[in-house]
Design an enzyme around this catalytic site. Structure first.
Site, PDB file in Angstrom:
ATOM      1  N   CYS A 113     -17.317  41.632  23.744  1.00 58.21           N
ATOM      2  CA  CYS A 113     -18.574  42.053  23.135  1.00 58.21           C
ATOM      3  C   CYS A 113     -19.573  42.376  24.239  1.00 58.21           C
ATOM      4  O   CYS A 113     -19.671  41.635  25.221  1.00 58.21           O
ATOM      5  CB  CYS A 113     -19.098  40.923  22.248  1.00 58.21           C
ATOM      6  SG  CYS A 113     -20.639  41.299  21.422  1.00 58.21           S
ATOM      7  N   HIS A 156     -16.061  43.677  13.353  1.00 57.55           N
ATOM      8  CA  HIS A 156     -16.801  43.086  14.474  1.00 57.55           C
ATOM      9  C   HIS A 156     -18.276  43.513  14.400  1.00 57.55           C
ATOM     10  O   HIS A 156     -19.175  42.681  14.541  1.00 57.55           O
ATOM     11  CB  HIS A 156     -16.160  43.540  15.791  1.00 57.55           C
ATOM     12  CG  HIS A 156     -16.844  43.045  17.023  1.00 57.55           C
ATOM     13  ND1 HIS A 156     -16.257  42.153  17.892  1.00 57.55           N
ATOM     14  CD2 HIS A 156     -18.060  43.331  17.559  1.00 57.55           C
ATOM     15  CE1 HIS A 156     -17.093  41.903  18.888  1.00 57.55           C
ATOM     16  NE2 HIS A 156     -18.196  42.616  18.708  1.00 57.55           N
ATOM     17  N   GLU A 157     -18.511  44.806  14.173  1.00 56.21           N
ATOM     18  CA  GLU A 157     -19.891  45.304  14.129  1.00 56.21           C
ATOM     19  C   GLU A 157     -20.636  44.786  12.899  1.00 56.21           C
ATOM     20  O   GLU A 157     -21.809  44.418  12.987  1.00 56.21           O
ATOM     21  CB  GLU A 157     -19.922  46.837  14.184  1.00 56.21           C
ATOM     22  CG  GLU A 157     -19.383  47.424  15.475  1.00 56.21           C
ATOM     23  CD  GLU A 157     -19.924  46.769  16.731  1.00 56.21           C
ATOM     24  OE1 GLU A 157     -21.144  46.537  16.816  1.00 56.21           O
ATOM     25  OE2 GLU A 157     -19.120  46.476  17.635  1.00 56.21           O
ATOM     26  N   HIS A 160     -21.998  41.415  13.390  1.00 58.84           N
ATOM     27  CA  HIS A 160     -23.280  41.405  14.112  1.00 58.84           C
ATOM     28  C   HIS A 160     -24.461  41.515  13.146  1.00 58.84           C
ATOM     29  O   HIS A 160     -25.515  40.931  13.381  1.00 58.84           O
ATOM     30  CB  HIS A 160     -23.365  42.559  15.114  1.00 58.84           C
ATOM     31  CG  HIS A 160     -22.735  42.273  16.429  1.00 58.84           C
ATOM     32  ND1 HIS A 160     -23.137  41.241  17.247  1.00 58.84           N
ATOM     33  CD2 HIS A 160     -21.725  42.902  17.090  1.00 58.84           C
ATOM     34  CE1 HIS A 160     -22.405  41.238  18.352  1.00 58.84           C
ATOM     35  NE2 HIS A 160     -21.540  42.235  18.280  1.00 58.84           N
TER      36      HIS A 160
END
Length: 186
Positions: A113, A156-157, A160
């Protein structure tokens, strides 16, 4: 253009907050944010420019990673052959995973990341396939199916945007544990 100095690092509270939904039509500020998020990925994937600007290469960058708590992330998964179109390239706004496979997938080398400077070893189990709904910068709604690497990048995004970091998914007791039905993406 965002540089590494603009990337918020692990420990900053913005990375642990749930981001706010983005309103449409986009403000000029939100349009610029979307453009800058994607520009970072495009530039970071060009080896010469990456070195020139001292960037870490990325395939995704979420607004919270640049200190903006909004439901927006850029994703640029390049093609295997550099002459082909990217596998997935868009700024995903207010994304929602509407369905996901029971089968899990993980990257064999683990995940990294831009906001996490240290290497954190371990498998990050994610859904191998997802159906994603999002709105693009022009206000057009999309519903797409993704599998394997593009699905992992988008998850993954989206994490966030919900205040989750990749290492939150790693089994603390056995970081390299796996089940028989997990697929591994290289």
């Amino acid at each position: 253009m965002f540089l590494m100095k603009d990337i918020v690092r692990d420990g900053d509270p913005v990375l642990r907050k749930r981001a706010e939904n983005v309103q449409f039509p986009l403000s000029d500020e939100d349009k610029k944010l979307a453009e800058d998020l994607m520009e970072y990925l495009v530039v970071s994937q060009d080896p010469e420019l990456c070195e020139k600007y001292n960037l870490r290469a990325g395939v995704g960058l979420a607004a919270p990673q640049v200190g903006v708590s909004k439901m927006m992330a850029s994703v640029l998964v390049p093609a295997e052959d550099e002459n082909d179109e990217p596998v997935f390239k868009d700024v995903i706004i207010n994304p929602v995973i509407v369905s996901n496979s029971v089968q899990k997938g993980a990257l064999t080398e683990g995940e990294g990341c831009l906001s996490v400077d240290k290497d954190i070893p371990g498998y990050v189990p994610r859904s191998a396939r997802i159906t994603l709904k999002y709105t693009d910068v022009d206000g057009k709604d999309h519903k797409i199916r993704l599998k394997n690497y593009p699905a992992i990048v988008c998850q993954h995004e989206i994490d966030h945007l919900h205040g989750t970091l990749f290492y939150d998914h790693i089994d603390k007791d056995d970081p390299f544990s796996r089940t028989d039905d997990e697929i591994f993406i290289y």
